[in-house]
Design a protein around this motif. Structure first.
Motif, short mmCIF file in Angstrom:
data_model
loop_
_atom_site.label_atom_id
_atom_site.label_comp_id
_atom_site.label_asym_id
_atom_site.label_seq_id
_atom_site.Cartn_x
_atom_site.Cartn_y
_atom_site.Cartn_z
N UNK A 18 0.84 -1.20 0.00
CA UNK A 18 0.00 0.00 0.00
C UNK A 18 0.88 1.25 0.00
N UNK A 19 0.57 2.22 -0.88
CA UNK A 19 1.30 3.49 -0.88
C UNK A 19 0.34 4.63 -0.56
N UNK A 20 0.88 5.69 0.04
CA UNK A 20 0.07 6.86 0.37
C UNK A 20 0.55 8.05 -0.46
N UNK A 21 -0.38 8.68 -1.18
CA UNK A 21 -0.04 9.83 -2.04
C UNK A 21 -0.92 11.02 -1.70
N UNK A 86 5.77 8.48 2.10
CA UNK A 86 4.60 8.86 1.32
C UNK A 86 5.01 9.81 0.19
N UNK A 87 4.10 10.02 -0.73
CA UNK A 87 4.34 11.01 -1.78
C UNK A 87 4.45 10.38 -3.15
N UNK A 88 4.04 11.13 -4.17
CA UNK A 88 4.00 10.52 -5.50
C UNK A 88 5.36 10.44 -6.14
N UNK A 89 6.32 11.22 -5.64
CA UNK A 89 7.64 11.09 -6.22
C UNK A 89 8.20 9.68 -5.97
N UNK A 90 8.13 9.25 -4.70
CA UNK A 90 8.61 7.89 -4.42
C UNK A 90 7.73 6.87 -5.13
N UNK A 91 6.44 7.14 -5.18
CA UNK A 91 5.55 6.18 -5.84
C UNK A 91 5.94 5.97 -7.30
N UNK A 92 6.22 7.08 -8.01
CA UNK A 92 6.46 6.92 -9.45
C UNK A 92 7.84 6.34 -9.75
N UNK A 93 8.79 6.46 -8.81
CA UNK A 93 10.08 5.83 -9.09
C UNK A 93 10.09 4.36 -8.69
N UNK A 118 -0.48 18.81 -6.65
CA UNK A 118 0.09 17.46 -6.45
C UNK A 118 -0.98 16.38 -6.35
N UNK A 119 -2.20 16.76 -6.01
CA UNK A 119 -3.29 15.79 -6.01
C UNK A 119 -3.52 15.35 -7.45
N UNK A 120 -3.53 16.34 -8.35
CA UNK A 120 -3.78 16.03 -9.76
C UNK A 120 -2.63 15.21 -10.36
N UNK A 121 -1.41 15.60 -10.00
CA UNK A 121 -0.26 14.82 -10.48
C UNK A 121 -0.36 13.38 -10.01
N UNK A 122 -0.73 13.22 -8.74
CA UNK A 122 -0.84 11.86 -8.18
C UNK A 122 -1.88 11.06 -8.96
N UNK A 123 -3.01 11.70 -9.25
CA UNK A 123 -4.07 11.00 -9.99
C UNK A 123 -3.60 10.60 -11.39
N UNK A 355 12.92 4.90 -20.06
CA UNK A 355 12.00 5.46 -21.06
C UNK A 355 10.87 6.21 -20.36
N UNK A 356 10.27 5.59 -19.33
CA UNK A 356 9.13 6.25 -18.67
C UNK A 356 9.57 7.49 -17.92
N UNK A 357 10.77 7.46 -17.32
CA UNK A 357 11.23 8.64 -16.59
C UNK A 357 11.42 9.81 -17.55
N UNK A 358 11.95 9.52 -18.73
CA UNK A 358 12.14 10.58 -19.73
C UNK A 358 10.80 11.18 -20.14
N UNK A 359 9.81 10.31 -20.31
CA UNK A 359 8.48 10.80 -20.69
C UNK A 359 7.93 11.74 -19.62
N UNK A 360 8.21 11.39 -18.35
CA UNK A 360 7.71 12.21 -17.25
C UNK A 360 8.39 13.57 -17.19
N UNK A 361 9.71 13.54 -17.52
CA UNK A 361 10.49 14.76 -17.43
C UNK A 361 10.12 15.69 -18.57
#
Ligand code: GDP
Length: 361
Positions: A18-21, A86-93, A118-123, A355-361
């Motif tokens: 379980x992750x918290x964002x 917690x946080x979407x940064x750790x979630x996305x990596x 950041x709520x929208x980014x997380x979603x 590849x995905x990290x580049x897309x995000x950046x």
């Protein structure tokens, strides 16, 4: 794995991760602390255990915290494993085999603040990774005229409120439901949701008074049991697979890896392949470390050594040559497989992450 293969092992159900964002200051840490701190002492319940980078809450404890909302006889998943950062940064990596490392997420939204950047980014990240999630509408205790009901399920808490407080809260919750809809998600108060695959459940909570925490745990457990049981079935004795949370220097051990293991088992002496900055690292596990319960700050021995760890779990791996390992990289136990196949697997996964990290950046 083919169907015939799966019949030859006895699969074990692992703990969902379980992750918290959510947006900064909306209460992610407070919510996690509440879940982690509400340890139940005595009785039959297993203790909450602190892993490296994660906290394991066994089913019995979930059930004690959730009261009538979780009857342990209705579940065969062993509990929940919360990622501590917690946080979407750790979630996305943090990924696993192309998907998210977390099996399920809690999106924390402050009822007063509503959706923030950041709520929208997380979603967006949850949408892209296809991660099931629930919304914790937090800080309900700040509703004007609120009459707090410490630790109670939300229905009971609602019943104790004035009509005015109740409608004030409902108003805010409907705003959140509206914002979810703008983001392309259909959502509703969780007790009205019939199909959690079509509708996102909104759980009103307070990380201050613990109101609604029983509901939050009940929904997480229910969702996992209902929709993720197949994914949780693993060959627990098989070669371990995990994701690096962090690379850390530890006195007496050199560079170590904090890892969340989501499949199989890792043992002391295992050969592992880890994603590195330049190329995959092949090394041998010298020690597997877990936090020593109640270790005093500044004591030399902060860790217990264990011989093996089975998924899902957080563990610190001590091994030579880990200096160039990367956070977010895959870790694979080789065991009886061809090492070149495992290296190729790790390389393919690393390429995918880049590849995905580049897309995000
Ligand atoms: P994070 O940045 O999302 O991890 O948010 P924190 O957990 O650090 O919380 C930010 C602030 O909100 C802190 O001052 C918390 O004490 C407060 N807070 C968090 N949850 C609640 C809640 O349910 N009710 C109230 N009244 N305050 C809360």
């Amino acid at each position: 794995m083919s169907d015939t293969d799966s019949q030859t092992h006895t699969d074990t159900l692992r703990t969902p991760i379980v992750a918290v964002l959510g947006h900064v200051d909306h209460g992610k840490t407070s919510l996690l602390d509440k879940v982690r701190g509400s340890d139940v002492t005595g009785g039959e319940a297993g203790a909450i255990t602190q892993h490296i980078g994660a906290t394991a809450v066994p089913l019995d404890t979930v059930s004690q915290m959730a009261g009538a909302l979780v009857n342990p006889d209705d579940f065969d998943l062993p509990g929940l494993l919360f990622i501590d950062t917690p946080g979407h940064h750790s979630f996305s990596t943090l990924r696993s085999r192309g998907g998210a490392l977390a099996d399920i997420a809690i999106l924390v939204v402050d009822v007063n603040d509503g959706f923030q950047p950041q709520t929208k980014e997380a979603i967006d990240i949850l949408k892209r990774t296809g991660t099931p999630f629930i919304v914790a509408a937090n800080k309900i205790d700040t509703t004007p005229g609120w009459n707090p009901q410490e630790g109670e399920p939300i229905q009971k808490s609602y019943e104790a409120q004035s009509q005015r407080a109740r409608s004030k809260l409902d108003e805010k919750l409907y705003e959140i439901i509206g914002e979810m809809s703008e983001m392309g998600f259909s959502s509703d108060f969780y007790w009205r949701v019939q199909n959690f695959q079509k509708n996102i459940g909104v759980v009103p909570v307070s990380a201050l008074t613990s109101e609604g925490i029983p509901d939050l745990l009940g929904v997480l457990m229910g969702l996992s049991q209902r929709y993720m049981k197949d994914e949780m079935a693993i060959d627990v004795a098989g070669p371990g697979a995990g994701t690096v949370l962090e690379v850390k220097e530890e006195r007496g051990f050199g560079a170590t890896l904090d890892v969340v293991l989501y499949d199989g088992t890792i043992r002391k002496g295992d050969t592992i392949v880890v994603g590195g900055a330049n190329e995959p690292i092949v090394t041998e596990v010298r020690a597997l470390l877990q936090p020593r319960p109640n270790a005093e700050i500044r004591t030399e021995k902060r860790f217990n050594k264990v011989d093996e760890v089975a998924a899902a779990a957080g563990v610190k791996i001590a091994a030579p040559d880990l200096e160039n390992a990367m956070a977010g990289a895959p870790v694979r136990v080789v065991r009886d497989r061809d090492i070149d196949d495992v290296i190729a697997e790790v390389q393919a996964e690393l390429a995918d992450i880049e590849v995905t990290t580049e897309e995000e950046g």
